[in-house]
Enzyme design. Structure first.
Site, mmCIF file in Angstrom:
data_model
loop_
_atom_site.group_PDB
_atom_site.id
_atom_site.type_symbol
_atom_site.label_atom_id
_atom_site.label_comp_id
_atom_site.label_asym_id
_atom_site.label_seq_id
_atom_site.Cartn_x
_atom_site.Cartn_y
_atom_site.Cartn_z
ATOM 1 N N HIS A 281 -17.875 14.660 -126.541
ATOM 2 C CA HIS A 281 -17.385 14.889 -127.902
ATOM 3 C C HIS A 281 -16.492 16.130 -127.858
ATOM 4 C CE1 HIS A 281 -17.125 15.725 -132.171
ATOM 5 N NE2 HIS A 281 -17.733 14.586 -132.436
ATOM 6 N N ASP A 322 -23.753 9.151 -131.267
ATOM 7 C CA ASP A 322 -23.648 7.708 -131.481
ATOM 8 C C ASP A 322 -24.530 6.948 -130.495
ATOM 9 O OD1 ASP A 322 -21.658 7.688 -133.608
ATOM 10 O OD2 ASP A 322 -20.252 8.395 -132.098
#
Length: 377
Positions: A281, A322
């Site tokens: 990320h 996620d």
């Protein structure tokens, strides 16, 4: 997620080596040892680009703005949430620590700056399953009939946000109104044992700076539209595969791993030049703090554990939130669309917080386009 050599960083910054080192020591640029040569360092690309943009007074304004809006510096001031030093904060409080005990309703009080608890009215005893389509329909029904947000006091907007949130909760977490939302969801799905982990997920997904759906919601609110319209626009954006729909890519990876093995599945993504889903990320070079908080609370299903290990080894980055949310859904045998339901319910709190903040600022968000079409005659 990428890292630069010292030579590459200096080229972007246009500074001397001493200045680069000074920016690292002051925490402006993150650095790590180069795995290929521990005597050298690598520098986090986004940090270098951000600093280069700030010092780019000699460059045209539109060039700097165009670079900043793509994973760059925030384009709007906000007092709601931020990612700092690898951690997510809601109004200055560590979200991971809040997730240890708080409910989504309590996070709404915090983000909305309420002076009283949130009260969600419900029909009670509803046996419907959570449905994203129901949330879309309910918000669309309100969007053109609620009052515009512009020119209204914060207390009035807070009352309306509470009502809009109740509308979304009725669609995404139907059930007894006296129960907290995480228990309503766990009951609706017939998995009361998942209640506490759902609660943690709801807290960790409530807000995340100016992500795509939140920025959309702020744009809608800046035009004076209703809070329900702002939430609706955020929900529409969330469904994209690069945002709230990322769980589908994780499912696809797991399905491929089940067919050909975890290592071969991950290698196939890399061989095809495709990013491995839910790994890394840009805001968390040392690992997604939200994923860490969730993954510490349950045991990964064996195939997810194998895919995680292989992905982190081959990619060199850690799985993000996620992946954690999709793995939790599998571990507790929740419906396939549970990640989107949880994400949408939680992030509604953030959308409404940002919509209120934007409405009370009184500013219209209106970027300019840098025209690159045919010559104008």
């Amino acid at each position: 997620m990428s890292w630069l050599t010292a030579e590459q960083a200096l080229t972007l910054l246009g500074t001397k080596t001493q200045t680069l080192y000074a920016n690292v020591s002051r925490g402006r640029i993150r650095a790590k040892p180069d795995p290929a040569d521990t005597r050298r360092s690598l520098y986090f690309t986004d940090d270098v680009k951000r600093l280069a943009a700030r010092h780019a007074g000699r460059r045209k304004t539109e060039t700097v703005a165009a670079e900043a809006i793509q994973w760059g510096d925030p384009v709007l001031p906000s007092a709601l949430s931020t990612v700092f030093d690898g951690r997510l904060f809601y109004r200055g409080q560590d979200a991971a620590k809040l997730a240890e005990h708080a409910t989504l309703e309590e996070i709404a009080v915090l983000l909305w700056d309420m002076k009283r608890p949130v009260r969600l009215e419900g029909q009670g005893g509803d046996r419907r399953l959570p449905a994203l389509s129901a949330a879309f329909s309910a918000l669309a029904g309100r969007a053109t009939t609620d009052l515009p947000s512009l020119g209204r006091s914060l207390p009035a907007l807070q009352n309306e946000a509470e009502s809009v949130f109740g509308t979304v909760a009725e669609a995404l977490a139907p059930g007894v109104s006296t129960l907290p939302l995480h228990e309503r969801l766990a009951t609706a799905w017939g998995r009361p044992d998942a209640g506490d982990l759902i609660r943690r997920c709801l807290v960790l997904f409530a807000d995340h700076e100016l992500n795509a759906s939140t920025f959309t919601a702020r744009i809608t609110a800046s035009a004076g539209a209703t809070l329900s319209a702002a939430a609706l626009s955020g929900l529409a954006t969330l469904t994209g595969p690069l945002h709230g729909g990322a769980w589908q890519s994780v499912r696809s990876l797991i399905t491929r791993a089940a067919a050909i093995g975890a290592e071969e599945a991950v290698r196939s993504y890399l061989a095809e030049g495709r990013p491995v889903p839910a790994v890394g990320h840009p805001f968390y070079p040392d690992g997604d703090a939200r994923a860490k908080a969730l993954l510490a609370c349950f045991t990964l299903p064996p195939l997810f554990a194998e895919v995680r290990s292989v992905s982190e080894d081959l990619v060199g980055e850690r799985v993000n939130v996620d992946f954690a949310l999709t793995a939790m859904t599998s571990a507790y045998h929740l419906p396939e669309d549970a990640p989107m339901i949880i994400f949408a319910l939680a992030r509604t709190v953030g959308w409404l917080a940002h919509a209120m903040e934007q409405s009370t600022s009184g500013h219209l968000i209106r970027p300019r386009a840098r025209y690159v079409g045919p010559p104008v005659e």
